[in-house]
Design a protein around this motif. Sequence first.
Motif: not given
Length: 171
Positions: A50-54, A150-152
Amino acid sequence: MASGATRERLTDALRAAHAANRIPVDFPYSDDMYSEVQRARRAAFGAGLYGALGIAPGDQASRAAYKEESLRFYGAPHAAFLFVAGDGGPGLASDVGAYLRTLLLAMTAYGVASCPQGLLSFYADTVRAELGVGEGRLLVGVSFGYADESAPVNRVTAGRAPLDEVTTFHG
Ligand SMILES: Cc1cc2nc3c(=O)[nH]c(=O)nc-3n(C[C@H](O)[C@H](O)[C@H](O)COP(=O)(O)O)c2cc1C
């Protein structure tokens, strides 16, 4: 396996089932089935994801939207569905689990990215109906395709517990 127009139809049907809360699982699921250690590992991975997804902790709306995205296979062009034949008992289900792992490793070896999704098994009847499957119990769905590097979110990796934490050595 679903691709192309079948995949499109299936995502529509899955989202309709989700909206109607039609989730007749073949294999009962409960968060309680995880041990404390497993729950802690799951939470740690979830925090990284969830951190990577913001998505901030407690942002239920964004979490719900991400869950919906999972019913679109996270944008992957293909989804495979693994059914357990026969009575779906633990022995047969563990065989399919072994097959799943081999399938994931084979995909990785060919440069294909994958995401096993236990969540898709909640929609067993929908998958059966859309794919015309008459027999077997749905264990898991696997979305796959080439990764968007490129997707975090695709840089999030699950941790691995050290050997002595997962193995008891005797003798
Ligand atoms: C059996 C199984 C079921 C899973 N179910 C889901 C799921 O329903 N939705 C999801 O987003 N990730 C699910 N995951 C996690 C991801 O597929 C993936 O394993 C995770 O993102 C970590 O990536 P890695 O295994 O490549 O390290 C599941 C993993 C496994 C092994």
